[in-house]
Design an enzyme around this catalytic site. Structure first.
Site, PDB file in Angstrom:
ATOM      1  N   GLY A 160      -0.591 -25.106 -27.409  1.00 59.24           N
ATOM      2  CA  GLY A 160      -0.387 -26.260 -26.548  1.00 59.24           C
ATOM      3  C   GLY A 160       0.073 -27.482 -27.317  1.00 59.24           C
ATOM      4  N   ASN A 206       2.882 -28.982 -27.528  1.00 60.37           N
ATOM      5  CA  ASN A 206       4.042 -29.736 -27.053  1.00 60.37           C
ATOM      6  C   ASN A 206       3.688 -30.997 -26.285  1.00 60.37           C
ATOM      7  OD1 ASN A 206       3.118 -27.796 -25.013  1.00 60.37           O
ATOM      8  ND2 ASN A 206       4.772 -28.615 -23.752  1.00 60.37           N
ATOM      9  N   THR A 207       2.401 -31.198 -25.985  1.00 57.99           N
ATOM     10  CA  THR A 207       2.029 -32.351 -25.172  1.00 57.99           C
ATOM     11  C   THR A 207       0.610 -32.796 -25.499  1.00 57.99           C
ATOM     12  OG1 THR A 207       1.951 -33.199 -22.895  1.00 57.99           O
ATOM     13  CG2 THR A 207       1.116 -30.982 -23.254  1.00 57.99           C
ATOM     14  N   GLY A 208       0.291 -34.037 -25.131  1.00 59.12           N
ATOM     15  CA  GLY A 208      -1.077 -34.537 -25.195  1.00 59.12           C
ATOM     16  C   GLY A 208      -1.741 -34.418 -26.552  1.00 59.12           C
ATOM     17  N   GLY A 224      -2.554 -31.770 -28.247  1.00 57.30           N
ATOM     18  CA  GLY A 224      -1.929 -30.808 -29.139  1.00 57.30           C
ATOM     19  C   GLY A 224      -0.733 -31.393 -29.861  1.00 57.30           C
ATOM     20  N   SER A 262     -15.215 -29.383 -24.923  1.00 61.19           N
ATOM     21  CA  SER A 262     -15.263 -30.587 -24.096  1.00 61.19           C
ATOM     22  C   SER A 262     -16.710 -30.940 -23.793  1.00 61.19           C
ATOM     23  CB  SER A 262     -14.516 -30.320 -22.776  1.00 61.19           C
ATOM     24  OG  SER A 262     -14.804 -31.300 -21.805  1.00 61.19           O
ATOM     25  N   TYR A 312     -14.601 -24.678 -15.156  1.00 60.30           N
ATOM     26  CA  TYR A 312     -14.159 -25.382 -16.364  1.00 60.30           C
ATOM     27  C   TYR A 312     -15.303 -25.490 -17.363  1.00 60.30           C
ATOM     28  CZ  TYR A 312     -12.426 -29.083 -19.416  1.00 60.30           C
ATOM     29  OH  TYR A 312     -12.043 -29.813 -20.516  1.00 60.30           O
TER      30      TYR A 312
END
Length: 300
Positions: free
Chosen positions: A22, A24-26, A28, A146, A172
């Protein structure tokens, strides 16, 4: 330098290979960007290779892109084969990608989406790559959990895939609790081998794309309150980066923001819920995860 652990504390990463799921965004992306800035060869393991290429172009350093869909065991096996062929050694595997609060969906293999992506996908990927880390001094598996792991006090072995009833938050929470239990059990299995450690981290509450799956009634207020209640992704990535690079980190530790409620702040050593340390449940989850994914580890 202040007592707060910041990007400036990241040690020299030249010569190291880092896989970031992951990336590519945020969180990550920020993790990958900072590792590359300190010399690492970074591989963005992402579902959308076009977006991965766009992200790689924004990072200064040595960056590659690998297709990886964590909702598909076939894709995970294919990605692992590509990575094994390209990199005879791996220094860092950062299990960062994830989904949050999705409506009930299943992966291509029939797993509940959040459990399948956040836990089982990373479990399988780690098992297929771990022998590339085992001989490498200082290598690490860092799995992003988390504070949401506290939502779910137990792993529901009687209904792991939430087929009888479904709670977005509960599913989650179970997936993030599983991330921690996986880390702790993996560390116990790695300990006799010496070179590789397993560490967990959490970003606090970061303003990322994960909120897109919240019910519409909550998305607006959260976006409005985001500057007060969340931190930027570059801050949220720091616990992961500390877990990945701080020489003082020990296997089985857990890092998160040091502010009130672990919501914001600079990274520090934190503790997870009492339930997450249940070794019998950790072992049971490991066995079930092997059965569901068909992936076994060379560490017993």
């Amino acid at each position: 330098m202040s007592g707060n652990w910041t990007e400036q504390n990241i040690s020299d990463q030249h010569g190291r290979i880092a896989i970031v799921t992951g990336g590519n965004t945020g969180l990550g992306f920020e993790t990958a960007r900072m590792l590359a800035a300190h010399g690492a060869k970074v591989v963005l393991a992402v579902r959308d290779v076009e977006k991965g290429g766009q992200a790689a172009a924004r990072i200064a350093g040595d960056v590659a892109v690998q297709a990886l869909d964590l909702t598909s065991l076939d894709s995970i096996r294919s990605a692992a084969a590509d990575l094994r062929a390209a990199y005879p050694r791996i220094d860092l595997l950062i299990n960062n990608a994830g989904v949050m609060y999705t409506p009930r969906q299943t992966t291509s293999d029939g797993f509940e989406l959040q459990f399948g992506t956040n836990h089982l996908g990373h479990f399988a990927l780690t098992g297929l790559l771990i022998d590339r880390l085992l001989p490498v001094p200082g290598s690490r598996v860092v799995t992003v959990s988390s504070t949401g792991h506290r939502i779910q006090a137990a792993i529901h072995f009687d209904d792991l895939q939430w087929e009888r009833s479904y709670s977005r938050a509960g599913a989650y929470g179970q997936s993030k609790l599983a991330n921690l239990m996986f880390t702790y059990e993996l560390q116990r299995r790695l300990a006799p081998h010496g070179a590789t450690i397993a560490v967990a981290a959490h970003p606090g509450v970061s303003n990322t794309e994960l909120i897109r799956n919240l019910p519409a009634a909550f998305r607006g207020p959260i976006r409005w309150l985001a500057p007060l209640l969340t931190q930027k992704p570059e801050m949220g990535a720091l616990p992961t980066l500390r877990a990945a690079t701080d020489p003082a980190v020990l296997g089985g530790q857990y890092y998160g923001p040091g502010g009130w409620g672990e919501v914001r702040g600079y990274p520090k050593l934190v503790t997870s819920s009492a339930d997450s340390y249940d070794q019998a449940v950790q072992r049971r989850l490991w066995t079930v995860s092997e059965e569901l994914t068909g992936v076994t580890f060379p560490v017993r």
